[in-house]
Design an enzyme around this catalytic site. Structure first.
Site, short mmCIF file in Angstrom:
data_model
loop_
_atom_site.label_atom_id
_atom_site.label_comp_id
_atom_site.label_asym_id
_atom_site.label_seq_id
_atom_site.Cartn_x
_atom_site.Cartn_y
_atom_site.Cartn_z
N SER A 216 133.15 39.27 -25.90
CA SER A 216 132.76 39.63 -27.26
C SER A 216 133.71 40.70 -27.82
O SER A 216 134.28 40.56 -28.91
CB SER A 216 131.31 40.15 -27.24
OG SER A 216 130.99 40.85 -28.41
N ARG B 294 122.28 36.99 -28.68
CA ARG B 294 122.12 37.75 -27.44
C ARG B 294 121.20 38.94 -27.64
O ARG B 294 120.41 39.30 -26.76
CB ARG B 294 123.50 38.24 -26.95
CG ARG B 294 124.35 37.11 -26.38
CD ARG B 294 125.79 37.54 -26.23
NE ARG B 294 125.91 38.74 -25.42
CZ ARG B 294 126.86 39.66 -25.58
NH1 ARG B 294 127.79 39.51 -26.51
NH2 ARG B 294 126.90 40.71 -24.81
#
Ligand code: URA
Length: 448
Positions: free
Chosen positions: A198, A183
Site C-alpha cells: 500500500s 481493509r
C-alpha cells in the site's frame, strides 16, 4: 496513465481458495485481481476474504512485488525527472513517509528544512483516520491554506520554493484507495505484506528519486514490536530498491507521543517552534535525523540541518511554502473554545504516557475523524505538560484536553484513564521499547 491488465481472466473464488490453502499467486492472477477489483468486477466480500487469507498466510517476496506493481499500474505515475530551478539547475527529489503515529508533525518542519539544501521535497500526504493524525488536517488549521494542487501548480512550487505538502491526486494508485478503505473495516490493515505494498505503490507511483521511511514501533503504531517493524521496513526498502529508488528506513519509538502536542493547530504551532530554533527535543532530534537521511539518500552528505533550524533558513522556506498554497504563515492559529486539565495523582517520576491513549483522546476531542467525510476541529487535541522521565508532584497539571465541544471531555478522559504511570522510586522501570542499557532511544534501528 494507468496500464490496464491485458492477460487472462480468472475466477475470484479460485484465487481466494489458492491463498487460503497457502498457495503462491502468479503475476497474472495478481494483475487480474487488482485490475478487476479496481473496475468493480470483484465483489467487496471476495476481496475482503482474499485480504484475510493474505493477512493469515502471507505473501512471498515475488508476490508482494507483483501486488505492488499491479497497484501502481491501476493509476497514473508522476515524473519529476524534468524538474529544474527557475535558473535551470536540475532538482533531485527526496521524500519521507511515516507509517503513522501520535503527535507526528515531523513532515511540517522537515519538508522546508530539506529544501534549504537544494533538494526538492514533493510530499504527497493524507488526512487522518482513527487515532493517528493526518498531515493535511494539521496544515488546514492555517487560515487560507489549500491542500489540493493541480500538477502544474505543484511543479511550479517545487521549482520555485523547493517543497510542497499537498493531497495525493485521486489518480495515484486508485486500487490502494479502494483496498485501504476495505481493509480498514475488515480487520486486515495489520498485514505486513498489505501495508508494504500500500505505502510503496503510492511512493513509487509518485516518482520521488529517494525515500526515507519512518517505521513507527510501539503502542501508538501499527507495529507493536520491533521484529514486526523490522520485517515491514525490510519489505518496503526492498520494494523501493527494486523500483530504482534510493530507500532507507528508520525504526522509531511510538510508545509515547512525539513532542508535547497531539491535534491540529497545536501541532502546527509546535512545528513552527521547531522552525524557530526551539521546540521539544524529541521533535527536533527526529526532524534533523530524517533530514540527514533524506539528503544523504539524494546524494547530499555535507549538510547541517540543525544549523538551518537555528538560523532561520528553514523558517524562510516554510513561510514561502505556506504562502504559495494560499496560507498566511503569520496568522493566528485557531484555539479550542473549551479546555479541561488532568493532574498527577501522586508524587514521583512519570515513566509512561501511552501514545495510543493520547491519540484516541485527541481523536475523541474532535482532532480526528471516524468517517472520511467527517470534519475535524482545528483547535482540538491534547497538550502534554510532562513527558516520561520528568519528576511530578501530586496535583500538578499533566495534560490539557482541548475541544470546541465540552460534551467530548468525559470520553476523552476515559481513554486516558490508564494512560499514565507515575512511579514513587527513581523511575527505573521503563515499559515499552528499550535498548540494551534500558534507555529508550528515539531511533531504534536503521534498515538500508
Ligand atoms: N499507511 C498506508 O498508506 N497504507 C497502509 O496500509 C498502512 C498505513
Amino acid at each position: 496513465m494507468s496500464t490496464a491488465y491485458t492477460g487472462p481472466a480468472f475466477d475470484a473464488v479460485d484465487i481466494i481458495r489458492a491463498k487460503r490453502d497457502r498457495g503462491t499467486l502468479t503475476a497474472d492472477q495478481i494483475g487480474w485481481t487488482i485490475d478487476a477489483y479496481t473496475r468493480g468486477a470483484i465483489a467487496e466480500e471476495q476481496m475482503a476474504a482474499l485480504n484475510m487469507a493474505i493477512l493469515l498466510n502471507g505473501m512471498g517476496r515475488t508476490e508482494i512485488a507483483q501486488w505492488t506493481a499491479a497497484m501502481i499500474a491501476s493509476g497514473e505515475r508522476m515524473d519529476f525527472s524534468g524538474l529544474r530551478t527557475p535558473d535551470g539547475r536540475v532538482l533531485a527529489t527526496t521524500d519521507k513517509h511515516s507509517t503513522g503515529g501520535v503527535g507526528d508533525k515531523i513532515t511540517l518542519p522537515l519538508a522546508p528544512l530539506v529544501a534549504v539544501f537544494g533538494v526538492a521535497v514533493p510530499q504527497l500526504s493524507g488526512r487522518g483516520l482513527g487515532h493517528t493524525g493526518g498531515t493535511l488536517d494539521k496544515l488546514e488549521a492555517i487560515p487560507g491554506w489549500r491542500a489540493e494542487l493541480g500538477h502544474a501548480e505543484m511543479m511550479r512550487q517545487l521549482s520555485e520554493v523547493g517543497a510542497v505538502i499537498c493531497a495525493a491526486g485521486a489518480g495515484l494508485a486508485p486500487a490502494d484507495k479502494k483496498l485501504y478503505a476495505l481493509r480498514d473495516v475488515t480487520g486486515t490493515v495489520e498485514s505486513i505484506e498489505l501495508i508494504a505494498s500500500s505505502i510503496m505503490s503510492k511512493k513509487i507511483a509518485e516518482g520521488t528519486g529517494a525515500l526515507v521511511l519512518d517505521v513507527k514501533v510501539g503502542s501508538g503504531a501499527f507495529m507493536k514490536d520491533v521484529d514486526q517493524a523490522r520485517r515491514l521496513a525490510r519489505t518496503m526498502v526492498d520494494l523501493g530498491r527494486d523500483a530504482g529508488m534510493a530507500t532507507v528506513a528508520l525504526l522509531t519509538g511510538m510508545d509515547t507521543p512525539l513532542g508535547l502536542t497531539a491535534g491540529n493547530a497545536i501541532e502546527v504551532q509546535e512545528a513552527v517552534d521547531v522552525l524557530d530554533g526551539g521546540g521539544p527535543a524529541d521533535v527536533v532530534e527526529l526532524t534533523v535525523r530524517l533530514a540527514q537521511e533524506m539528503l544523504a539518500a539524494a546524494g547530499v552528505h555535507d549538510a547541517d540541518p540543525a544549523a538551518a533550524l537555528r538560523d532561520g533558513r528553514a523558517m524562510d522556506v516554510w513561510r514561502r511554502m505556506i504562502a504559495a498554497q494560499g496560507g498566511d504563515p503569520l496568522a493566528a492559529l485557531p484555539v479550542a473554545r473549551e479546555s479541561e486539565t488532568l493532574t498527577a495523582a501522586s508524587d514521583g517520576v512519570l515513566t509512561r504516557v501511552d501514545a495510543l491513549a493520547v491519540g484516541v483522546a485527541a481523536w475523541r476531542l474532535g482532532a480526528g475523524r471516524a468517517r472520511r467525510e467527517d470534519a475535524v476541529q482545528a483547535g482540538a487535541g491534547v497538550r502534554l505538560h510532562a513527558k516520561p522521565g520528568d519528576t511530578v508532584r501530586a496535583g500538578q497539571p499533566l495534560m490539557t484536553l482541548l475541544s470546541d465541544s465540552p460534551d467530548r471531555f468525559p470520553r476523552a478522559a476515559a481513554a486516558l484513564a490508564d494512560a499514565v504511570t507515575i512511579e514513587a522510586g527513581n523511575g527505573q522501570t521503563r515499559p515499552g521499547v528499550v535498548d540494551a542499557s534500558g534507555a529508550r532511544p528515539l531511533v531504534l534501528e536503521r534498515i538500508a
